[in-house]
Motif scaffolding. Sequence first.
Motif, short mmCIF file in Angstrom:
data_model
loop_
_atom_site.label_atom_id
_atom_site.label_comp_id
_atom_site.label_asym_id
_atom_site.label_seq_id
_atom_site.Cartn_x
_atom_site.Cartn_y
_atom_site.Cartn_z
N MET A 1 0.82 -1.22 0.00
CA MET A 1 0.00 0.00 0.00
C MET A 1 0.85 1.28 0.00
O MET A 1 0.36 2.34 -0.35
N GLN A 2 2.12 1.19 0.39
CA GLN A 2 2.99 2.36 0.41
C GLN A 2 3.92 2.43 -0.80
O GLN A 2 4.50 3.48 -1.08
N ARG A 3 4.08 1.32 -1.52
CA ARG A 3 5.02 1.29 -2.64
C ARG A 3 4.76 2.37 -3.66
O ARG A 3 5.66 3.10 -4.06
N TRP A 4 3.53 2.45 -4.13
CA TRP A 4 3.23 3.39 -5.21
C TRP A 4 3.45 4.82 -4.76
O TRP A 4 3.95 5.64 -5.52
N ARG A 5 3.12 5.11 -3.51
CA ARG A 5 3.27 6.48 -3.01
C ARG A 5 4.74 6.86 -2.88
O ARG A 5 5.14 7.98 -3.22
N LEU A 6 5.55 5.95 -2.40
CA LEU A 6 6.99 6.23 -2.27
C LEU A 6 7.67 6.31 -3.63
O LEU A 6 8.55 7.15 -3.85
N ALA A 7 7.24 5.46 -4.55
CA ALA A 7 7.80 5.53 -5.91
C ALA A 7 7.43 6.86 -6.55
O ALA A 7 8.27 7.50 -7.20
N ALA A 8 6.19 7.29 -6.36
CA ALA A 8 5.77 8.59 -6.91
C ALA A 8 6.55 9.73 -6.27
O ALA A 8 6.95 10.68 -6.96
N LEU A 9 6.79 9.63 -4.98
CA LEU A 9 7.54 10.68 -4.28
C LEU A 9 8.98 10.73 -4.79
O LEU A 9 9.51 11.81 -5.06
N ARG A 10 9.60 9.58 -4.94
CA ARG A 10 10.96 9.56 -5.46
C ARG A 10 10.99 10.09 -6.90
O ARG A 10 11.89 10.83 -7.29
N GLY A 11 9.99 9.72 -7.68
CA GLY A 11 9.89 10.24 -9.04
C GLY A 11 9.79 11.75 -9.06
O GLY A 11 10.40 12.42 -9.90
N GLN A 12 9.04 12.30 -8.11
CA GLN A 12 8.93 13.76 -8.04
C GLN A 12 10.27 14.40 -7.70
O GLN A 12 10.62 15.46 -8.23
N CYS A 13 11.04 13.75 -6.84
CA CYS A 13 12.38 14.26 -6.53
C CYS A 13 13.24 14.30 -7.79
O CYS A 13 13.90 15.30 -8.07
N TYR A 14 13.22 13.21 -8.54
CA TYR A 14 13.99 13.18 -9.78
C TYR A 14 13.49 14.25 -10.75
O TYR A 14 14.28 14.92 -11.41
N PHE A 15 12.19 14.41 -10.82
CA PHE A 15 11.62 15.41 -11.73
C PHE A 15 12.10 16.81 -11.36
O PHE A 15 12.49 17.59 -12.23
N VAL B 1 6.02 5.46 -13.65
CA VAL B 1 5.41 4.29 -14.29
C VAL B 1 5.34 3.13 -13.29
O VAL B 1 4.32 2.44 -13.20
N TYR B 2 6.39 2.94 -12.51
CA TYR B 2 6.37 1.88 -11.49
C TYR B 2 5.25 2.15 -10.49
O TYR B 2 4.51 1.23 -10.10
N ALA B 3 5.09 3.39 -10.08
CA ALA B 3 4.04 3.74 -9.14
C ALA B 3 2.67 3.38 -9.71
O ALA B 3 1.81 2.84 -8.99
N GLU C 1 1.97 -0.28 -9.42
CA GLU C 1 1.78 -0.76 -8.05
C GLU C 1 0.49 -0.24 -7.39
O GLU C 1 0.25 -0.53 -6.23
N LEU C 2 -0.29 0.48 -8.13
CA LEU C 2 -1.52 1.06 -7.57
C LEU C 2 -2.47 0.00 -7.05
O LEU C 2 -2.69 -1.02 -7.71
N PRO C 3 -3.10 0.27 -5.89
CA PRO C 3 -4.21 -0.60 -5.48
C PRO C 3 -5.44 -0.25 -6.33
O PRO C 3 -5.42 0.73 -7.07
N LYS C 4 -6.48 -1.01 -6.22
CA LYS C 4 -7.70 -0.72 -6.96
C LYS C 4 -8.24 0.64 -6.54
O LYS C 4 -8.30 0.96 -5.35
N GLN C 5 -8.62 1.44 -7.53
CA GLN C 5 -9.06 2.81 -7.24
C GLN C 5 -10.32 2.83 -6.38
O GLN C 5 -10.52 3.77 -5.62
#
Length: 177
Positions: free
Chosen positions: A18-32, A45-47, A50-54
């Motif tokens: 449940m935290q993977r997608w959020r941390l991947a998105a956060l790291r992606g934002q840092c790179y951005f 894309v990885y985030a 890893e998304l749970p069902k909306q």
Amino acid sequence: QKALSLLRELHFSQIPPMQRWRLAALRGQCYFELRQFLKAQQDFVYALQELPKQESMPADQKYELMLLHLHLAAAYRELEINDALEHYQITLKMMNRDTPFGYVAEAHWGMALIAFTQGYKTRKDDPLREKQLRTALEHAENARFLYRSIGEPLRAAAVTVQIAQIEKELDNQQSPT
């Protein structure tokens, strides 16, 4: 850079799902933010993968998902314009009356940038060019209105500059070459 130094060495397989997608998105934002668009794109894309069902997502995470699409679109805008367009369109479809105006404005501004780029690259004698430029103008005007309404004068000014560029291209389109 400081946040990225904490997130860079994460092993996502060891993080609860449940935290993977959020941390991947956060790291992606840092790179951005550091203008490392390819790495940002990979994490975004990885985030998404890893998304749970909306349906099971709380409302605040749905906003994070919307931001993820906005950020991915912006990263793609630097690398692949058609993929960026797809993610801006996904983002606009996700929006409803509860969506913060800043998100809506950012999506419209992104759409304006893409349509302008497409129009600018199209030959002047192609009828599609004017349509693309008019689409860019419409999205840019929407973004400017929204930025003004939420008290973002610098962003509104930046969009105003883009509107002037679009209008200049439209004038060039209509004048004989």
